[in-house]
Design a protein around this motif. Structure first.
Motif, PDB file in Angstrom:
ATOM      1  N   GLU A 113       0.813  -1.217   0.000  1.00 39.31           N
ATOM      2  CA  GLU A 113       0.000   0.000   0.000  1.00 39.31           C
ATOM      3  C   GLU A 113       0.844   1.263   0.000  1.00 39.31           C
ATOM      4  O   GLU A 113       0.411   2.318  -0.457  1.00 39.31           O
ATOM      5  CB  GLU A 113      -0.959  -0.005   1.195  1.00 39.31           C
ATOM      6  N   LYS A 114       2.055   1.177   0.527  1.00 41.04           N
ATOM      7  CA  LYS A 114       2.981   2.303   0.530  1.00 41.04           C
ATOM      8  C   LYS A 114       4.387   1.742   0.696  1.00 41.04           C
ATOM      9  O   LYS A 114       4.604   0.843   1.511  1.00 41.04           O
ATOM     10  CB  LYS A 114       2.665   3.268   1.670  1.00 41.04           C
ATOM     11  N   GLU A 119       5.188  -0.598   6.040  1.00 43.83           N
ATOM     12  CA  GLU A 119       4.125  -1.089   5.158  1.00 43.83           C
ATOM     13  C   GLU A 119       4.564  -2.324   4.381  1.00 43.83           C
ATOM     14  O   GLU A 119       3.761  -3.242   4.152  1.00 43.83           O
ATOM     15  CB  GLU A 119       3.692   0.014   4.188  1.00 43.83           C
TER      16      GLU A 119
END
Length: 215
Positions: A113-114, A119
């Motif tokens: 997601e990042k 993450e």
């Protein structure tokens, strides 16, 4: 937190309690895959990197500590405790679990997601958890006869994942903009891996016979 998420957490906690009960009370880890337990320890270690930096709630922190502590203590008991480790079936638990780690690392580096350390590690833990049960399921197929506590442990692990999926569905329809594809797809894969076990587990309950997993 909704009731499905809470029930999922409690089911997950019960699975750990059942396994610890078997190890501490019976002093046996027969039928339990050390490879799966090592993978779960890695899952929790990489997922809960934020335990001391990002406080969400007391409940959240306590659950993280429980799963971290229990996973590493189970691995320690199976590898170091003189009595418990004697019951470990090393000859049957031969799944090359480290080959599951590298693909999960690569997948986490590509699909996340990042692109931050936290993450990427979180994504890695989800991918690894999805397949961490494989050595355990393979061991059950090889040994075939499954004792009650081992069967209950695996069933509760699978039930926890099913309840989490119901939790995601509930949140999707009740919370605006609730979309998280990575945990959803990883959770679906993990749930599907339990399908064969669930079938034979409920069949054994229906026929009131000992659980057996055909090879």
């Amino acid at each position: 937190m909704n009731v499905f998420r809470f029930c999922g957490d409690m089911t997950h906690l019960m699975s750990v309690i059942v396994l610890l009960l078997k190890i501490h009370t019976i002093k046996s880890c027969a039928g339990i895959s050390l490879k799966t337990q090592e993978l779960y320890a890695l899952v929790f270690a990489t997922r809960y990197l934020d335990i001391f930096t990002h406080f969400i709630s007391l409940y959240n922190t306590v659950m993280k500590l429980i799963f971290l502590g229990s996973s590493f203590s189970i691995v320690w008991y199976m590898k170091r405790h003189k009595i418990v480790r004697r019951s470990y079936d090393k000859d049957q638990d031969t799944f090359r679990h480290l080959f599951l780690v590298l693909p999960c690392v690569l997948l986490a580096l590509v699909i996340n997601e990042k692109f931050t350390v936290r993450e990427v590690m979180w994504s890695f833990s989800l991918y690894l958890e999805a397949v961490a049960i494989l050595p355990q399921l393979v061991l059950l197929q090889r040994t075939r006869n499954v004792d009650n506590l081992t069967g209950q442990y695996v069933f509760l692990l699978g039930a926890y994942r099913v309840l989490y999926m119901v939790n995601w569905i509930y949140r999707y329809f009740t919370e605006p903009h609730y979309v998280h594809w990575i945990p959803w797809l990883a959770g679906l894969v993990q749930t599907l891996l339990y399908a064969d076990f669930f079938y034979y587990y409920f069949l054994s309950l229906k026929n009131n016979v000992k659980l057996q997993i055909p090879a």
